[in-house]
Design a protein around this motif. Structure first.
Motif, PDB file in Angstrom:
ATOM      1  N   GLN A  96       0.962  -1.209  -0.062  1.00 48.28           N
ATOM      2  CA  GLN A  96       0.035   0.035  -0.098  1.00 48.28           C
ATOM      3  C   GLN A  96       0.672   1.305   0.004  1.00 48.28           C
ATOM      4  OE1 GLN A  96      -2.686   0.010   3.376  1.00 48.28           O
ATOM      5  NE2 GLN A  96      -3.553   1.950   2.525  1.00 48.28           N
ATOM      6  N   ARG A  97       0.562   2.169  -0.751  1.00 44.89           N
ATOM      7  CA  ARG A  97       1.180   3.618  -0.728  1.00 44.89           C
ATOM      8  C   ARG A  97       0.098   4.510  -0.426  1.00 44.89           C
ATOM      9  NH1 ARG A  97       4.899   4.001  -5.858  1.00 44.89           N
ATOM     10  NH2 ARG A  97       5.494   5.827  -5.072  1.00 44.89           N
ATOM     11  N   GLU A  98       0.834   5.798  -0.180  1.00 44.04           N
ATOM     12  CA  GLU A  98       0.010   6.999   0.069  1.00 44.04           C
ATOM     13  C   GLU A  98       0.077   7.943  -1.210  1.00 44.04           C
ATOM     14  OE1 GLU A  98      -1.677   7.961   2.827  1.00 44.04           O
ATOM     15  OE2 GLU A  98      -1.144   6.251   3.896  1.00 44.04           O
ATOM     16  N   ASP A  99      -0.804   7.507  -2.063  1.00 46.47           N
ATOM     17  CA  ASP A  99      -1.140   8.117  -3.370  1.00 46.47           C
ATOM     18  C   ASP A  99      -2.513   7.640  -3.875  1.00 46.47           C
ATOM     19  OD1 ASP A  99       1.033   9.308  -5.573  1.00 46.47           O
ATOM     20  OD2 ASP A  99       0.032   7.635  -6.576  1.00 46.47           O
ATOM     21  N   ALA A 100      -2.917   8.532  -4.971  1.00 49.41           N
ATOM     22  CA  ALA A 100      -4.131   7.976  -5.671  1.00 49.41           C
ATOM     23  C   ALA A 100      -4.010   6.491  -6.015  1.00 49.41           C
ATOM     24  CB  ALA A 100      -4.252   8.945  -6.793  1.00 49.41           C
ATOM     25  N   TYR A 101      -3.110   6.129  -6.720  1.00 50.08           N
ATOM     26  CA  TYR A 101      -3.141   4.879  -6.766  1.00 50.08           C
ATOM     27  C   TYR A 101      -2.454   4.134  -5.607  1.00 50.08           C
ATOM     28  CZ  TYR A 101      -3.824   5.754 -11.701  1.00 50.08           C
ATOM     29  OH  TYR A 101      -4.552   6.113 -12.866  1.00 50.08           O
ATOM     30  N   ASN A 102      -3.087   3.648  -4.660  1.00 51.23           N
ATOM     31  CA  ASN A 102      -2.672   3.467  -3.334  1.00 51.23           C
ATOM     32  C   ASN A 102      -2.427   1.829  -3.051  1.00 51.23           C
ATOM     33  OD1 ASN A 102      -5.366   2.468  -3.772  1.00 51.23           O
ATOM     34  ND2 ASN A 102      -6.274   3.483  -1.636  1.00 51.23           N
ATOM     35  N   LEU A 103      -2.721   0.939  -4.068  1.00 55.39           N
ATOM     36  CA  LEU A 103      -2.234  -0.379  -3.850  1.00 55.39           C
ATOM     37  C   LEU A 103      -1.471  -1.017  -5.076  1.00 55.39           C
ATOM     38  CD1 LEU A 103      -2.477  -2.914  -1.917  1.00 55.39           C
ATOM     39  CD2 LEU A 103      -4.567  -3.605  -3.317  1.00 55.39           C
ATOM     40  N   TRP A 104      -0.152  -1.305  -4.889  1.00 54.13           N
ATOM     41  CA  TRP A 104       0.820  -1.869  -6.036  1.00 54.13           C
ATOM     42  C   TRP A 104       1.044  -3.010  -5.854  1.00 54.13           C
ATOM     43  CZ3 TRP A 104       2.740   1.565  -9.752  1.00 54.13           C
ATOM     44  CH2 TRP A 104       2.251   2.935  -9.789  1.00 54.13           C
ATOM     45  N   PHE A 105       1.163  -3.858  -6.888  1.00 58.27           N
ATOM     46  CA  PHE A 105       1.669  -5.380  -6.919  1.00 58.27           C
ATOM     47  C   PHE A 105       2.502  -5.579  -8.188  1.00 58.27           C
ATOM     48  CE2 PHE A 105      -2.528  -5.297  -8.780  1.00 58.27           C
ATOM     49  CZ  PHE A 105      -2.589  -6.392  -9.721  1.00 58.27           C
ATOM     50  N   THR A 106       3.281  -6.819  -8.198  1.00 59.44           N
ATOM     51  CA  THR A 106       4.018  -7.400  -9.509  1.00 59.44           C
ATOM     52  C   THR A 106       3.463  -8.639  -9.660  1.00 59.44           C
ATOM     53  OG1 THR A 106       5.877  -6.198  -8.369  1.00 59.44           O
ATOM     54  CG2 THR A 106       6.205  -7.914  -9.863  1.00 59.44           C
TER      55      THR A 106
END
Length: 113
Positions: A96-106
């Motif tokens: 999880q990130r503090e950003d509009a795109y708040n969930l990132w995965f590979t």
């Protein structure tokens, strides 16, 4: 960092020997004991000077492609969506990130032949 710490980092950046006792080989190159080489490495890791220790594989040579994906998820659904993403076979990790795109995965999958 002291001289031995710099030396072990420089050696390890050139590659870790793929042998049963890599710290023994590193120690021989440093002119020290296997135990001391491992203690130096552990100290660097504990102090946060080494963040990750592991192998890197050329996945393209194995016929695999990797993509980093960012998604927008409502805060109240983060946990459920993360669990669904983790259930996918090709997902290596997510965060999880503090950003509009708040969930990132590979996501890694075989490339078409």
């Amino acid at each position: 960092m002291n001289k031995k710490e710099r030396a072990i980092l420089n050696l390890m950046q050139d590659g870790i020997p793929l042998v049963s006792r890599p710290f023994k080989v590193i120690a021989e190159k440093l002119g020290t004991s296997e135990e001391e080489a491992f203690e130096i490495f552990s100290g660097l890791k504990n102090r946060g000077l080494i963040r990750r220790f592991g192998g890197i594989v050329n996945i393209a040579e194995l016929g695999i492609a990797s993509t980093l994906i960012g998604v927008k998820v409502a805060d109240e659904h983060i946990q459920k969506v993360a669990e669904q993403i983790n259930a996918l076979t090709g997902v290596t990790h997510n965060y999880q990130r503090e950003d509009a795109y708040n969930l990132w995965f590979t996501l890694m999958e075989k490339t078409p032949e």
